[in-house]
Design a protein around this motif. Structure first.
Motif, PDB file in Angstrom:
ATOM      1  N   LYS A  28       0.826  -1.217   0.000  1.00 22.41           N
ATOM      2  CA  LYS A  28       0.000   0.000   0.000  1.00 22.41           C
ATOM      3  C   LYS A  28       0.856   1.260   0.000  1.00 22.41           C
ATOM      4  O   LYS A  28       0.511   2.242  -0.666  1.00 22.41           O
ATOM      5  N   VAL A  29       1.961   1.237   0.712  1.00 18.45           N
ATOM      6  CA  VAL A  29       2.860   2.392   0.740  1.00 18.45           C
ATOM      7  C   VAL A  29       3.435   2.634  -0.651  1.00 18.45           C
ATOM      8  O   VAL A  29       3.478   3.770  -1.135  1.00 18.45           O
ATOM      9  N   ALA A  31       2.159   1.750  -3.528  1.00 14.48           N
ATOM     10  CA  ALA A  31       1.097   2.218  -4.419  1.00 14.48           C
ATOM     11  C   ALA A  31       0.820   3.703  -4.185  1.00 14.48           C
ATOM     12  O   ALA A  31       0.662   4.477  -5.137  1.00 14.48           O
ATOM     13  N   ARG A  32       0.782   4.110  -2.929  1.00 11.16           N
ATOM     14  CA  ARG A  32       0.518   5.523  -2.613  1.00 11.16           C
ATOM     15  C   ARG A  32       1.658   6.411  -3.084  1.00 11.16           C
ATOM     16  O   ARG A  32       1.443   7.509  -3.586  1.00 11.16           O
ATOM     17  N   GLN A  33       2.895   5.941  -2.929  1.00  6.35           N
ATOM     18  CA  GLN A  33       4.041   6.712  -3.404  1.00  6.35           C
ATOM     19  C   GLN A  33       3.975   6.895  -4.915  1.00  6.35           C
ATOM     20  O   GLN A  33       4.267   7.981  -5.426  1.00  6.35           O
ATOM     21  N   GLU A  35       1.268   6.967  -6.707  1.00  2.00           N
ATOM     22  CA  GLU A  35       0.205   7.953  -6.955  1.00  2.00           C
ATOM     23  C   GLU A  35       0.717   9.372  -6.743  1.00  2.00           C
ATOM     24  O   GLU A  35       0.458  10.269  -7.550  1.00  2.00           O
ATOM     25  N   LEU A  36       1.422   9.570  -5.652  1.00  2.00           N
ATOM     26  CA  LEU A  36       1.928  10.913  -5.338  1.00  2.00           C
ATOM     27  C   LEU A  36       2.973  11.367  -6.350  1.00  2.00           C
ATOM     28  O   LEU A  36       2.992  12.547  -6.743  1.00  2.00           O
TER      29      LEU A  36
END
Length: 80
Positions: A28-29, A31-33, A35-36
């Motif tokens: 999840k980390v 994937a979020r990175q 996205e950012l």
């Protein structure tokens, strides 16, 4: 979300659960990175962010310069 009775799990089951949770968190980390980073790339087309060190310096007022010269004069008189 399902509630797990941790007290009923064996050490091996708890260790496996911990490993699964660690893996899922890393996933999840990442994937979020991603996205950012994609959002930052999109925003970059509008211009670069100005760092504070590159900002226009504030002009000193005459009062600040007078105080500085007073301090310099008093430092000189103390040295003499």
């Amino acid at each position: 979300m399902t509630t797990i009775d941790l007290d009923s799990l064996s050490i091996e089951q708890l260790a496996a659960l911990r490993d699964q949770a660690t893996d899922k968190l890393a996933e999840k980390v990442a994937a979020r990175q991603a996205e950012l980073e994609a959002e930052l790339d999109k925003l970059a087309q509008y211009g670069k962010v100005v760092k504070k060190s590159q900002a226009t310096p504030v002009a000193k007022t005459k009062k600040d310069e007078a105080a500085k010269s007073d301090n310099t004069a008093s430092d000189v008189s103390r040295a003499a």
